[in-house]
Write a protein that holds these residues in place. Structure first.
Motif, PDB file in Angstrom:
ATOM      1  N   ARG A   1       4.199   8.187  37.763  1.00  0.00           N
ATOM      2  CA  ARG A   1       5.631   7.859  37.729  1.00  0.00           C
ATOM      3  C   ARG A   1       5.940   6.684  36.720  1.00  0.00           C
ATOM      4  N   VAL A   2       5.470   6.228  35.844  1.00  0.00           N
ATOM      5  CA  VAL A   2       5.918   5.412  34.446  1.00  0.00           C
ATOM      6  C   VAL A   2       5.967   6.647  33.520  1.00  0.00           C
ATOM      7  N   LEU A   3       5.487   7.640  33.792  1.00  0.00           N
ATOM      8  CA  LEU A   3       6.003   9.154  32.656  1.00  0.00           C
ATOM      9  C   LEU A   3       6.592   9.502  33.049  1.00  0.00           C
ATOM     10  N   LEU A   4       7.548   9.959  34.554  1.00  0.00           N
ATOM     11  CA  LEU A   4       7.851  10.438  34.908  1.00  0.00           C
ATOM     12  C   LEU A   4       9.942   9.384  34.605  1.00  0.00           C
ATOM     13  N   GLY A   5       9.551   8.702  34.629  1.00  0.00           N
ATOM     14  CA  GLY A   5      10.641   7.481  34.500  1.00  0.00           C
ATOM     15  C   GLY A   5      10.947   7.925  32.426  1.00  0.00           C
ATOM     16  N   ILE A   6      10.648   7.592  32.068  1.00  0.00           N
ATOM     17  CA  ILE A   6      10.353   7.588  30.625  1.00  0.00           C
ATOM     18  C   ILE A   6      11.290   9.165  30.306  1.00  0.00           C
ATOM     19  N   ALA A   7      10.771  10.188  31.437  1.00  0.00           N
ATOM     20  CA  ALA A   7      11.101  11.585  30.475  1.00  0.00           C
ATOM     21  C   ALA A   7      12.180  11.510  31.309  1.00  0.00           C
ATOM     22  N   ALA A   8      12.809  10.426  32.596  1.00  0.00           N
ATOM     23  CA  ALA A   8      13.722  10.442  32.852  1.00  0.00           C
ATOM     24  C   ALA A   8      15.202   9.763  31.969  1.00  0.00           C
ATOM     25  N   VAL A   9      14.665   8.897  31.532  1.00  0.00           N
ATOM     26  CA  VAL A   9      15.412   7.496  30.370  1.00  0.00           C
ATOM     27  C   VAL A   9      15.947   9.572  28.950  1.00  0.00           C
ATOM     28  N   ILE A  10      14.717   9.646  28.801  1.00  0.00           N
ATOM     29  CA  ILE A  10      15.051  10.796  27.887  1.00  0.00           C
ATOM     30  C   ILE A  10      15.780  11.651  28.300  1.00  0.00           C
ATOM     31  N   THR A  11      15.531  12.093  29.139  1.00  0.00           N
ATOM     32  CA  THR A  11      16.799  13.332  29.347  1.00  0.00           C
ATOM     33  C   THR A  11      17.975  12.638  29.910  1.00  0.00           C
ATOM     34  N   ILE A  12      18.459  11.792  30.324  1.00  0.00           N
ATOM     35  CA  ILE A  12      19.564  11.153  30.437  1.00  0.00           C
ATOM     36  C   ILE A  12      19.632  11.211  28.999  1.00  0.00           C
ATOM     37  N   GLY A  13      19.481  10.642  27.966  1.00  0.00           N
ATOM     38  CA  GLY A  13      19.695  10.321  27.121  1.00  0.00           C
ATOM     39  C   GLY A  13      19.495  11.766  25.872  1.00  0.00           C
ATOM     40  N   VAL A  14      19.073  12.155  26.637  1.00  0.00           N
ATOM     41  CA  VAL A  14      19.205  13.970  25.472  1.00  0.00           C
ATOM     42  C   VAL A  14      21.148  14.664  26.436  1.00  0.00           C
ATOM     43  N   ALA A  15      20.876  14.425  27.218  1.00  0.00           N
ATOM     44  CA  ALA A  15      22.076  14.463  28.363  1.00  0.00           C
ATOM     45  C   ALA A  15      23.779  13.795  27.301  1.00  0.00           C
ATOM     46  N   LEU A  16      23.683  12.491  27.509  1.00  0.00           N
ATOM     47  CA  LEU A  16      24.531  11.756  26.478  1.00  0.00           C
ATOM     48  C   LEU A  16      24.925  12.306  24.782  1.00  0.00           C
ATOM     49  N   TYR A  17      23.656  13.189  24.287  1.00  0.00           N
ATOM     50  CA  TYR A  17      23.883  13.607  23.170  1.00  0.00           C
ATOM     51  C   TYR A  17      23.903  14.498  23.256  1.00  0.00           C
ATOM     52  N   PHE A  18      23.975  15.762  24.474  1.00  0.00           N
ATOM     53  CA  PHE A  18      25.170  17.198  24.426  1.00  0.00           C
ATOM     54  C   PHE A  18      26.361  16.252  24.423  1.00  0.00           C
ATOM     55  N   ILE A  19      26.539  15.986  25.001  1.00  0.00           N
ATOM     56  CA  ILE A  19      28.242  15.475  25.160  1.00  0.00           C
ATOM     57  C   ILE A  19      28.460  14.533  24.185  1.00  0.00           C
ATOM     58  N   TYR A  20      28.234  14.110  22.596  1.00  0.00           N
ATOM     59  CA  TYR A  20      28.336  13.297  21.540  1.00  0.00           C
ATOM     60  C   TYR A  20      28.267  14.834  20.703  1.00  0.00           C
ATOM     61  N   LYS A  21      27.662  15.763  20.738  1.00  0.00           N
ATOM     62  CA  LYS A  21      27.196  16.814  19.831  1.00  0.00           C
ATOM     63  C   LYS A  21      28.450  17.349  20.018  1.00  0.00           C
ATOM     64  N   ALA A  22      28.755  18.022  21.566  1.00  0.00           N
ATOM     65  CA  ALA A  22      30.469  18.131  21.884  1.00  0.00           C
ATOM     66  C   ALA A  22      31.623  17.786  21.471  1.00  0.00           C
ATOM     67  N   TYR A  23      31.278  16.232  20.939  1.00  0.00           N
ATOM     68  CA  TYR A  23      32.617  16.177  21.133  1.00  0.00           C
ATOM     69  C   TYR A  23      33.171  16.244  19.577  1.00  0.00           C
ATOM     70  N   GLN A  24      31.933  15.555  18.343  1.00  0.00           N
ATOM     71  CA  GLN A  24      31.785  15.900  17.126  1.00  0.00           C
ATOM     72  C   GLN A  24      32.065  16.997  16.753  1.00  0.00           C
ATOM     73  N   ALA A  25      31.189  18.376  17.642  1.00  0.00           N
ATOM     74  CA  ALA A  25      31.284  19.831  16.846  1.00  0.00           C
ATOM     75  C   ALA A  25      30.091  19.924  15.875  1.00  0.00           C
ATOM     76  N   LYS A  26      29.276  19.502  15.405  1.00  0.00           N
ATOM     77  CA  LYS A  26      28.835  19.481  14.167  1.00  0.00           C
ATOM     78  C   LYS A  26      27.809  20.853  14.008  1.00  0.00           C
ATOM     79  N   PHE A  27      27.452  21.408  14.988  1.00  0.00           N
ATOM     80  CA  PHE A  27      27.322  22.818  15.180  1.00  0.00           C
ATOM     81  C   PHE A  27      28.329  23.708  14.529  1.00  0.00           C
ATOM     82  N   MET A  28      29.020  23.205  14.154  1.00  0.00           N
ATOM     83  CA  MET A  28      30.104  24.183  13.377  1.00  0.00           C
ATOM     84  C   MET A  28      29.970  24.488  11.706  1.00  0.00           C
ATOM     85  N   THR A  29      29.099  23.278  11.441  1.00  0.00           N
ATOM     86  CA  THR A  29      28.488  23.479   9.951  1.00  0.00           C
ATOM     87  C   THR A  29      27.283  24.003   9.826  1.00  0.00           C
TER      88      THR A  29
END
Length: 287
Positions: free
Chosen positions: A162-190
């Motif tokens: 469950r501790v590992l799952l908790g860490i995985a959850a935090v990482i997944t939420i962090g990835v989610a926030l990164y996706f939204i930030y990535k969408a805003y910055q649109a650096k994929f265009m480079t």
């Protein structure tokens, strides 16, 4: 970003987006990367399309990646299509691992760059699992997930699990926030060959990328929330949340059909983003 377009002979730019320098990769990496982007796009398009159909009352269903793979198998020449999807997804896996090992994105050796490269490698493992699943269905082997469910149940039964799952959850939420930030910055265009794209293709790439990444970010945030709840309280069936759970949660809200329709459209936009990456992404191939 500036509103003006400009082009230079050496480094084309568009609305302030400039192609950035990328490390060299072997020639064999490019076809794998392009095929992998197509296969990933197909999977996300099917998930989004089925959700959108459900929203407009034209059939459809809430599905995840594996359900989308099975949907491919139900089409004419399904086993052939599954085989091609498996090759594409395994190719995408190899591409992700090359990204991690060879630093094809130029992330560097600092902590931030290493973290991103580890993310590429983990992403590769996930798509390898999906590719092997598609391959097993193509070969008529069924692709049973019983052992995976048993492993998940064992994980939820232990404290450290469950501790590992908790860490995985935090990482997944962090990835989610990164996706939204990535969408805003649109650096994929480079990463695009901007100089070879029409104005329409550039606009489509920008809009599809932003909408698609934002939608994927919201879905990942919901998945992360489910995983965190599983880590804290456990689950009755021993299963860990995935994309289908996130879509089901969206559909269960007030105005759920509207929300699931928007989400389905967003996931189809992400698929378009993948298809455009397959067509126009730059690979700095060793000459």
């Amino acid at each position: 970003m500036s509103a003006s377009s400009s082009h230079s002979s050496s480094t084309p730019s568009w609305h302030g987006f400039k192609a950035r320098e990328l490390p060299e990769v072997p020639a064999w990496v490019e076809p794998l990367g392009r095929a992998g982007h197509v296969a990933k796009g197909v999977v996300y398009f099917i998930i989004g399309f089925l959700a959108f159909k459900l929203a407009i009352g034209a059939g459809g269903e809430i599905s995840g990646s594996r359900e989308a793979i099975r949907e491919i198998g139900q089409q004419p020449f399904g086993q052939v299509l599954l085989g091609l999807t498996a090759i594409g997804l395994i190719g995408y896996t190899v591409w992700r691992w090359v990204q991690a090992a060879k630093d094809t994105e130029g992330e560097g050796g600092e902590a931030k760059g290493i973290f991103k490269r580890i993310g590429y490698a983990i992403s590769g493992i996930a798509y390898l699992s999906l590719g092997l699943y598609a391959g097993s269905l193509a070969l008529g082997m069924g692709g049973s997930s019983g052992s995976g469910d048993s492993a998940a149940s064992s994980l939820l039964d232990s404290v450290w699990g469950r501790v590992l799952l908790g860490i995985a959850a935090v990482i997944t939420i962090g990835v989610a926030l990164y996706f939204i930030y990535k969408a805003y910055q649109a650096k994929f265009m480079t990463k695009y060959k901007i100089g070879e794209m029409s104005e329409g293709a550039r606009k489509a790439a920008l809009n599809a990328g932003r909408i698609g990444l934002s939608t994927r970010g919201v879905a990942f945030a919901i998945i992360g929330g489910f995983i965190l709840m599983s880590a804290i309280r456990g689950t009755s069936d021993g299963e860990i949340a995935g994309m289908s759970d996130a879509l089901a949660a969206i559909a269960a809200q007030t105005y759920g059909k509207v929300l699931i329709g928007i989400t389905g459209f967003g996931l189809m936009c992400y698929a378009v983003h993948m298809f455009l990456m397959a067509r126009y992404r730059r690979f700095n191939v060793t000459s």
